[in-house]
Design a protein around this motif. Structure first.
Motif, PDB file in Angstrom:
ATOM      1  N   ARG A  82       0.832  -1.195   0.000  1.00 19.78           N
ATOM      2  CA  ARG A  82       0.000   0.000   0.000  1.00 19.78           C
ATOM      3  C   ARG A  82       0.868   1.247   0.000  1.00 19.78           C
ATOM      4  O   ARG A  82       1.997   1.230   0.472  1.00 19.78           O
ATOM      5  N   TYR A  83       0.292   2.315  -0.488  1.00 24.88           N
ATOM      6  CA  TYR A  83       0.934   3.621  -0.432  1.00 24.88           C
ATOM      7  C   TYR A  83       1.039   4.090   1.010  1.00 24.88           C
ATOM      8  O   TYR A  83       0.119   3.888   1.798  1.00 24.88           O
ATOM      9  N   ASN A  84       2.159   4.708   1.358  1.00 24.26           N
ATOM     10  CA  ASN A  84       2.254   5.416   2.627  1.00 24.26           C
ATOM     11  C   ASN A  84       2.752   6.831   2.344  1.00 24.26           C
ATOM     12  O   ASN A  84       3.572   7.024   1.458  1.00 24.26           O
ATOM     13  N   PRO A  85       2.212   7.815   3.051  1.00 21.12           N
ATOM     14  CA  PRO A  85       2.569   9.201   2.783  1.00 21.12           C
ATOM     15  C   PRO A  85       4.084   9.434   2.901  1.00 21.12           C
ATOM     16  O   PRO A  85       4.684   9.127   3.932  1.00 21.12           O
ATOM     17  N   GLY A  86       4.675   9.934   1.841  1.00 19.00           N
ATOM     18  CA  GLY A  86       6.116  10.143   1.765  1.00 19.00           C
ATOM     19  C   GLY A  86       6.790   9.180   0.813  1.00 19.00           C
ATOM     20  O   GLY A  86       7.961   9.338   0.471  1.00 19.00           O
ATOM     21  N   LEU A  87       6.056   8.187   0.331  1.00 21.10           N
ATOM     22  CA  LEU A  87       6.620   7.156  -0.544  1.00 21.10           C
ATOM     23  C   LEU A  87       7.136   7.725  -1.862  1.00 21.10           C
ATOM     24  O   LEU A  87       8.263   7.420  -2.270  1.00 21.10           O
ATOM     25  N   ILE A  88       6.345   8.556  -2.511  1.00 22.04           N
ATOM     26  CA  ILE A  88       6.720   9.047  -3.840  1.00 22.04           C
ATOM     27  C   ILE A  88       7.958   9.940  -3.764  1.00 22.04           C
ATOM     28  O   ILE A  88       8.933   9.731  -4.493  1.00 22.04           O
ATOM     29  N   SER A  89       7.939  10.915  -2.875  1.00 23.77           N
ATOM     30  CA  SER A  89       9.116  11.788  -2.756  1.00 23.77           C
ATOM     31  C   SER A  89      10.302  11.022  -2.191  1.00 23.77           C
ATOM     32  O   SER A  89      11.451  11.303  -2.552  1.00 23.77           O
ATOM     33  N   GLY A  90      10.042  10.040  -1.349  1.00 24.13           N
ATOM     34  CA  GLY A  90      11.124   9.223  -0.814  1.00 24.13           C
ATOM     35  C   GLY A  90      11.848   8.449  -1.900  1.00 24.13           C
ATOM     36  O   GLY A  90      13.084   8.425  -1.956  1.00 24.13           O
ATOM     37  N   ILE A  91      11.078   7.848  -2.792  1.00 23.28           N
ATOM     38  CA  ILE A  91      11.686   7.035  -3.857  1.00 23.28           C
ATOM     39  C   ILE A  91      12.229   7.898  -4.995  1.00 23.28           C
ATOM     40  O   ILE A  91      13.348   7.677  -5.458  1.00 23.28           O
ATOM     41  N   LEU A  92      11.454   8.873  -5.430  1.00 22.50           N
ATOM     42  CA  LEU A  92      11.859   9.648  -6.605  1.00 22.50           C
ATOM     43  C   LEU A  92      12.865  10.764  -6.311  1.00 22.50           C
ATOM     44  O   LEU A  92      13.616  11.164  -7.199  1.00 22.50           O
ATOM     45  N   ILE A  93      12.876  11.260  -5.083  1.00 24.81           N
ATOM     46  CA  ILE A  93      13.759  12.385  -4.763  1.00 24.81           C
ATOM     47  C   ILE A  93      14.819  12.006  -3.730  1.00 24.81           C
ATOM     48  O   ILE A  93      16.008  12.191  -3.948  1.00 24.81           O
ATOM     49  N   TRP A  94      14.395  11.461  -2.589  1.00 20.93           N
ATOM     50  CA  TRP A  94      15.340  11.270  -1.489  1.00 20.93           C
ATOM     51  C   TRP A  94      16.324  10.132  -1.704  1.00 20.93           C
ATOM     52  O   TRP A  94      17.494  10.263  -1.358  1.00 20.93           O
ATOM     53  N   ILE A  95      15.881   9.032  -2.241  1.00 17.26           N
ATOM     54  CA  ILE A  95      16.849   7.954  -2.487  1.00 17.26           C
ATOM     55  C   ILE A  95      17.917   8.418  -3.484  1.00 17.26           C
ATOM     56  O   ILE A  95      19.114   8.283  -3.189  1.00 17.26           O
ATOM     57  N   PRO A  96      17.550   8.995  -4.634  1.00 13.84           N
ATOM     58  CA  PRO A  96      18.605   9.472  -5.544  1.00 13.84           C
ATOM     59  C   PRO A  96      19.485  10.563  -4.927  1.00 13.84           C
ATOM     60  O   PRO A  96      20.709  10.536  -5.089  1.00 13.84           O
ATOM     61  N   LEU A  97      18.887  11.518  -4.215  1.00  8.47           N
ATOM     62  CA  LEU A  97      19.664  12.585  -3.587  1.00  8.47           C
ATOM     63  C   LEU A  97      20.660  12.001  -2.582  1.00  8.47           C
ATOM     64  O   LEU A  97      21.832  12.390  -2.556  1.00  8.47           O
ATOM     65  N   GLY A  98      20.207  11.064  -1.786  1.00 12.50           N
ATOM     66  CA  GLY A  98      21.088  10.439  -0.802  1.00 12.50           C
ATOM     67  C   GLY A  98      22.210   9.652  -1.452  1.00 12.50           C
ATOM     68  O   GLY A  98      23.383   9.790  -1.080  1.00 12.50           O
ATOM     69  N   VAL A  99      21.867   8.837  -2.443  1.00 17.64           N
ATOM     70  CA  VAL A  99      22.879   8.010  -3.117  1.00 17.64           C
ATOM     71  C   VAL A  99      23.913   8.890  -3.815  1.00 17.64           C
ATOM     72  O   VAL A  99      25.127   8.670  -3.669  1.00 17.64           O
ATOM     73  N   ILE A 100      23.461   9.877  -4.570  1.00 18.47           N
ATOM     74  CA  ILE A 100      24.401  10.754  -5.291  1.00 18.47           C
ATOM     75  C   ILE A 100      25.328  11.465  -4.312  1.00 18.47           C
ATOM     76  O   ILE A 100      26.541  11.535  -4.527  1.00 18.47           O
ATOM     77  N   THR A 101      24.764  11.977  -3.232  1.00 18.30           N
ATOM     78  CA  THR A 101      25.575  12.684  -2.236  1.00 18.30           C
ATOM     79  C   THR A 101      26.620  11.753  -1.624  1.00 18.30           C
ATOM     80  O   THR A 101      27.801  12.099  -1.541  1.00 18.30           O
ATOM     81  N   LEU A 102      26.185  10.577  -1.212  1.00 15.96           N
ATOM     82  CA  LEU A 102      27.114   9.642  -0.561  1.00 15.96           C
ATOM     83  C   LEU A 102      28.198   9.154  -1.519  1.00 15.96           C
ATOM     84  O   LEU A 102      29.374   9.062  -1.137  1.00 15.96           O
ATOM     85  N   VAL A 103      27.836   8.870  -2.744  1.00 13.47           N
ATOM     86  CA  VAL A 103      28.826   8.405  -3.723  1.00 13.47           C
ATOM     87  C   VAL A 103      29.825   9.523  -4.024  1.00 13.47           C
ATOM     88  O   VAL A 103      31.038   9.276  -4.094  1.00 13.47           O
ATOM     89  N   GLN A 104      29.328  10.743  -4.194  1.00  8.72           N
ATOM     90  CA  GLN A 104      30.209  11.871  -4.504  1.00  8.72           C
ATOM     91  C   GLN A 104      31.234  12.137  -3.404  1.00  8.72           C
ATOM     92  O   GLN A 104      32.350  12.554  -3.692  1.00  8.72           O
ATOM     93  N   LEU A 105      30.853  11.915  -2.158  1.00 14.93           N
ATOM     94  CA  LEU A 105      31.739  12.272  -1.046  1.00 14.93           C
ATOM     95  C   LEU A 105      32.534  11.097  -0.494  1.00 14.93           C
ATOM     96  O   LEU A 105      33.426  11.307   0.333  1.00 14.93           O
ATOM     97  N   ARG A 106      32.251   9.905  -0.957  1.00 22.80           N
ATOM     98  CA  ARG A 106      32.897   8.707  -0.426  1.00 22.80           C
ATOM     99  C   ARG A 106      34.419   8.789  -0.472  1.00 22.80           C
ATOM    100  O   ARG A 106      35.097   8.454   0.493  1.00 22.80           O
ATOM    101  N   ASP A 107      34.977   9.247  -1.563  1.00 24.72           N
ATOM    102  CA  ASP A 107      36.436   9.289  -1.710  1.00 24.72           C
ATOM    103  C   ASP A 107      37.042  10.644  -1.343  1.00 24.72           C
ATOM    104  O   ASP A 107      38.239  10.838  -1.502  1.00 24.72           O
ATOM    105  N   ARG A 108      36.241  11.559  -0.864  1.00 29.83           N
ATOM    106  CA  ARG A 108      36.749  12.891  -0.511  1.00 29.83           C
ATOM    107  C   ARG A 108      36.988  13.050   0.983  1.00 29.83           C
ATOM    108  O   ARG A 108      37.402  14.113   1.436  1.00 29.83           O
ATOM    109  N   MET A 109      36.667  12.016   1.735  1.00 34.17           N
ATOM    110  CA  MET A 109      36.817  12.064   3.187  1.00 34.17           C
ATOM    111  C   MET A 109      37.556  10.804   3.627  1.00 34.17           C
ATOM    112  O   MET A 109      37.522   9.792   2.928  1.00 34.17           O
ATOM    113  N   SER A 110      38.152  10.869   4.806  1.00 34.02           N
ATOM    114  CA  SER A 110      38.754   9.653   5.339  1.00 34.02           C
ATOM    115  C   SER A 110      37.625   8.661   5.623  1.00 34.02           C
ATOM    116  O   SER A 110      36.479   9.057   5.891  1.00 34.02           O
ATOM    117  N   ALA A 111      37.948   7.389   5.580  1.00 33.58           N
ATOM    118  CA  ALA A 111      36.943   6.349   5.817  1.00 33.58           C
ATOM    119  C   ALA A 111      36.317   6.508   7.199  1.00 33.58           C
ATOM    120  O   ALA A 111      35.097   6.370   7.355  1.00 33.58           O
TER     121      ALA A 111
END
Length: 159
Positions: free
Chosen positions: A100-129
């Protein structure tokens, strides 16, 4: 010029998308408060939901200039990237389990997951582990506290 998550505009995508996500959680379906009441028996009033999400927005907006001023913008971006990624995934997993749909699902999948992944991938090698993983742990902890407070009806402590 290749994409760069450390650009000055990038951090401001988090409060912008937070506002969008908050709006979907408030107006999507019956609203997140009604969804929690119906599915988990949680009494989170709409007023308390708005107060808590507004507090989150204020903290996020205040954190961006502070991170720049005190020179930890990458750390903050990894924390925020983790929070939105985990939140988006949690909406998706919850929806899969209930079918079932839950409020926040659409923005979570279409906006937040990509925003989070892109941010984390971009910064992974720019900081110490160690620093990167610490920021990820902080982000996961923040999302865990937010979820716990939500499941307690917006109350940090039970009366």
């Amino acid at each position: 010029m290749p994409f760069d998550a450390t650009h000055m505009i990038w951090p401001w995508l988090f409060p912008l998308t937070y506002f969008i996500h908050m709006a979907e959680e408030y107006w999507g379906g019956d609203g997140y408060s009604a969804y929690l009441s119906r599915t988990k028996g949680v009494d989170l009033t709409s007023a308390r939901f708005l107060l808590l999400t507004a507090l989150g927005l204020v903290l996020m907006v205040a954190g961006i200039p502070l991170a720049g001023m005190f020179r930890f913008p990458q750390l903050l971006l990894v924390i925020l990237g983790t929070v939105v990624l985990v939140n988006g995934v949690s909406h998706g997993v919850s929806s899969l389990f209930t079918a079932r749909y839950n409020p926040g699902l659409i923005s979570g999948i279409l906006i937040w997951i990509p925003l989070g992944v892109i941010t984390l991938v971009q910064l992974r090698d720019r900081m110490s582990a160690a620093r990167y993983l610490t920021a990820v742990a902080i982000g996961v902890s923040i999302q865990a506290v937010v979820s716990l407070v939500s499941l307690r009806g917006g109350k940090l402590f039970r009366a």
